[in-house]
Scaffold this motif. Structure first.
Motif, PDB file in Angstrom:
ATOM      1  N   GLN A  40       0.860  -1.178   0.000  1.00 43.94           N
ATOM      2  CA  GLN A  40       0.000   0.000   0.000  1.00 43.94           C
ATOM      3  C   GLN A  40       0.901   1.234   0.000  1.00 43.94           C
ATOM      4  OE1 GLN A  40      -2.768   0.080   3.263  1.00 43.94           O
ATOM      5  NE2 GLN A  40      -3.087  -2.127   3.247  1.00 43.94           N
ATOM      6  N   ASP A  41       0.289   2.371  -0.241  1.00 42.20           N
ATOM      7  CA  ASP A  41       1.040   3.613  -0.142  1.00 42.20           C
ATOM      8  C   ASP A  41       1.320   3.920   1.325  1.00 42.20           C
ATOM      9  OD1 ASP A  41       1.022   3.995  -2.846  1.00 42.20           O
ATOM     10  OD2 ASP A  41      -0.832   5.163  -2.825  1.00 42.20           O
ATOM     11  N   SER A  43       2.921   7.111   4.070  1.00 41.52           N
ATOM     12  CA  SER A  43       3.235   8.527   4.204  1.00 41.52           C
ATOM     13  C   SER A  43       4.647   8.822   3.723  1.00 41.52           C
ATOM     14  CB  SER A  43       3.095   8.944   5.677  1.00 41.52           C
ATOM     15  OG  SER A  43       3.679  10.207   5.874  1.00 41.52           O
ATOM     16  N   VAL A  44       4.792   9.843   2.900  1.00 40.81           N
ATOM     17  CA  VAL A  44       6.100  10.214   2.367  1.00 40.81           C
ATOM     18  C   VAL A  44       7.062  10.568   3.491  1.00 40.81           C
ATOM     19  CG1 VAL A  44       7.328  11.909   0.954  1.00 40.81           C
ATOM     20  CG2 VAL A  44       5.171  10.957   0.144  1.00 40.81           C
ATOM     21  N   GLU A  47       8.655   7.423   4.765  1.00 39.96           N
ATOM     22  CA  GLU A  47       9.537   6.820   3.774  1.00 39.96           C
ATOM     23  C   GLU A  47      10.874   7.563   3.700  1.00 39.96           C
ATOM     24  OE1 GLU A  47       9.347   4.224   1.859  1.00 39.96           O
ATOM     25  OE2 GLU A  47       7.273   3.761   1.312  1.00 39.96           O
ATOM     26  N   ARG A  62       7.098  -0.698   6.152  1.00 35.74           N
ATOM     27  CA  ARG A  62       5.737  -0.288   5.810  1.00 35.74           C
ATOM     28  C   ARG A  62       4.705  -1.089   6.599  1.00 35.74           C
ATOM     29  NH1 ARG A  62       5.900   0.069  -0.816  1.00 35.74           N
ATOM     30  NH2 ARG A  62       6.906   2.118  -0.972  1.00 35.74           N
TER      31      ARG A  62
END
Length: 235
Positions: A40-41, A43-44, A47, A62
């Protein structure tokens, strides 16, 4: 503390998480499962804290953050960023104590309100045996005196269990004291029948320890996965 390479085996993630939930105290929330949730995506901001790491490690990270937000939601904490601090440990919201652990196929998170818990530490590992070299690194001589009898009762490698227990202890202890510990700095006494462990820091020239405080943790295993938890109550 260094991590031990793992051998993937068939296991049921839901059963492992359920077993950890039975191990922790009331008021500690446990979430977890396999790493597929990591596709899944994220939060930037989280990352960016990782830098250049291998894809497998990024996937583990993640999964840990996703399960952590699920656990926080169960405590009524809104979705939030959980960055990595300068000492490489999760930076939890102010009202939270917590711990994240993962194998190469599973992840588990334990959190509690800091009003109830000043420290929480968990660790999960595959039950494959440690090498002789790592056994010497992880274990104190006194901890291995009854190795054959203990392993017969447990059904798995004693040094690997000590690894898991000491990792869980370290994850509980470090956020409270910001004190780096090696495996040899911690001495563990097991109560195999009750699946409990007493851990204490051994004084040395490098470590000044006030008193002889023992911390009691718990451990168990299911589906080839070992796990341990330590908690320090706020009251």
């Amino acid at each position: 503390m260094p991590s031990e390479p793992e051998v993937r085996s068939n296991r049921l993630p839901a059963d492992v998480v359920a077993a950890i939930r039975r191990l922790v105290s009331d008021g500690v929330v446990v979430e977890g499962g396999d790493l597929d949730i990591a596709d899944q995506d994220l939060s930037v901001a989280e990352e960016q804290s990782l830098g250049n790491i291998v894809p497998a490690r990024r996937r583990e990270f993640r999964a840990g953050r996703i399960y952590a937000r699920q656990a926080l939601q169960a405590l009524g904490i809104p979705a939030c960023i959980i960055p990595v601090g300068p000492d490489r440990v999760p930076v939890w919201p102010t009202a939270i104590a917590g711990s994240i652990s993962h194998t190469n196929s599973l992840c588990a998170v334990a959190v509690g309100l800091s009003a109830d818990w000043t420290g929480i530490g968990i660790d999960i590992e595959d039950d494959s045996s440690l090498s002789d070299e790592l056994t010497k690194l992880v274990s104190r001589a006194s901890e291995l005196e009854q190795r054959q009898a203990i392993e017969k009762q447990l059904g798995y490698d004693l040094p690997k269990l000590l690894f898991v227990i000491k990792e869980a202890f370290y994850k509980m202890h470090f956020p409270l004291h910001r004190q780096f510990l090696t495996f040899q700095d911690v001495c563990v006494e097991l109560d195999v029948d009750n699946r409990t462990a007493q851990a204490r820091i051994v004084p040395s020239d490098r470590l000044a320890v006030v008193g002889n405080i023992c911390f009691e943790g718990r451990f168990d295993s299911v589906h080839g996965t070992l796990f341990s938890c330590f908690e320090v109550a706020a009251h």
